[in-house]
Design an enzyme around this catalytic site. Structure first.
Site, short mmCIF file in Angstrom:
data_model
loop_
_atom_site.label_atom_id
_atom_site.label_comp_id
_atom_site.label_asym_id
_atom_site.label_seq_id
_atom_site.Cartn_x
_atom_site.Cartn_y
_atom_site.Cartn_z
N SER A 143 3.92 -3.76 2.78
CA SER A 143 2.67 -4.02 2.07
C SER A 143 2.36 -5.50 2.14
O SER A 143 3.25 -6.31 2.47
CB SER A 143 2.83 -3.58 0.61
OG SER A 143 1.77 -4.05 -0.20
N TYR A 156 6.36 -2.42 -7.91
CA TYR A 156 5.91 -2.17 -6.54
C TYR A 156 6.15 -3.39 -5.67
O TYR A 156 6.64 -3.28 -4.54
CB TYR A 156 4.42 -1.81 -6.56
CG TYR A 156 3.87 -1.39 -5.22
CD1 TYR A 156 4.00 -0.08 -4.78
CD2 TYR A 156 3.19 -2.29 -4.41
CE1 TYR A 156 3.49 0.32 -3.56
CE2 TYR A 156 2.66 -1.90 -3.19
CZ TYR A 156 2.82 -0.60 -2.76
OH TYR A 156 2.30 -0.21 -1.54
#
Length: 251
Positions: A143, A156
């Protein structure tokens, strides 16, 4: 050149392939010729159906990958399709959006468990299989938050930093045995995961304004990079995190 990117005769196992980026990647690999094992928490019959339309074999497995006691069984089921797994895509993941001061212990552990622990353990299982065969490709989904801190997503962010690190750690150990372990770091993608952000028009516009390509990505944008990393074209690429972000990291 077409043979360099062909996945004919290969078997790909993609987690979280029922929708979104996982589905896009799974169908791209199938279109390139790979037989497909789709592993998701929910039924992925539509993904398998679309894959089989490319003339490949398909298998859908429903499994809670956060339950680590099932991982070996899931992999064994995947082997039933063709007897081998040549490509593993670790895509399955979750996100919990809460300010750091309010981020619950449960949210923290749920996210770390699936996004990081499962990636390690499933890669370990697949890695043993690939090491015995002397070849294999793994693609982890990172990410932009493998590089940045984000807002309201501490679990996350930590997990995706960890996945980037695992990508390099596995590559360091396994490249010499014929395995290629790399990752894709998608930028802001118009998928289910980003629906809460896209519901905020001001924030959506501020993000779009920062992307040199002037638009959010879609699963279509990840198809080519996934096929590349899964193919012989990437045989000398190892431990790399490929940003597919419309230029986000360049600005």
């Amino acid at each position: 050149m077409s043979n360099l990117f062909s996945l004919k005769g290969k078997t790909a196992m993609v987690t979280g392939a029922a929708q979104g980026l996982g589905q896009g990647i799974a169908l791209a690999l199938a279109e390139a010729g790979a037989d497909l094992v789709s592993v998701s928490l929910t039924a992925s019959g539509e993904t398998v159906k679309q894959a089989e339309a490319f003339g490949v074999k398909g298998l859908g497995i429903e499994a809670d990958l956060g339950n680590h006691s099932t991982l070996q069984s899931v992999f064994d089921q995947a082997l039933e399709l063709t007897g081998k797994v040549d490509i593993l895509v670790n895509n399955a993941g979750i996100i919990r959006r809460t300010p750091a001061k309010d981020h619950s212990e449960k949210d923290w552990f749920d996210v770390i468990n699936l996004n990081l622990n499962t990636v390690f353990l499933l890669s370990q299982i697949a890695g043993r299989h690939m090491l015995e065969r002397g070849s294999g490709k793994m693609i982890n989904i990172c990410s932009m938050l493998s590089y940045q801190g984000g807002i309201n997503v501490p679990g996350y962010t930590a997990s995706k930093h960890g996945v980037a690190g695992l990508t390099k750690a596995f590559a360091n150990e396994w490249a010499q045995y014929g395995l290629n372990i790399n990752a894709i770091a998608p930028g802001y993608m118009a998928t289910e995961n980003t629906a809460p952000i896209r519901g905020d028009k001001d924030r959506t516009q501020s993000i779009t304004d920062r992307i040199p390509a002037a638009r959010w990505g879609t699963p279509e944008d990840v198809k080519g990079p996934a096929v590349f990393l899964a193919s012989a074209a990437a045989d000398y690429l190892n431990g790399h995190v490929l940003c597919v972000d419309g230029g986000w990291m360049a600005r």
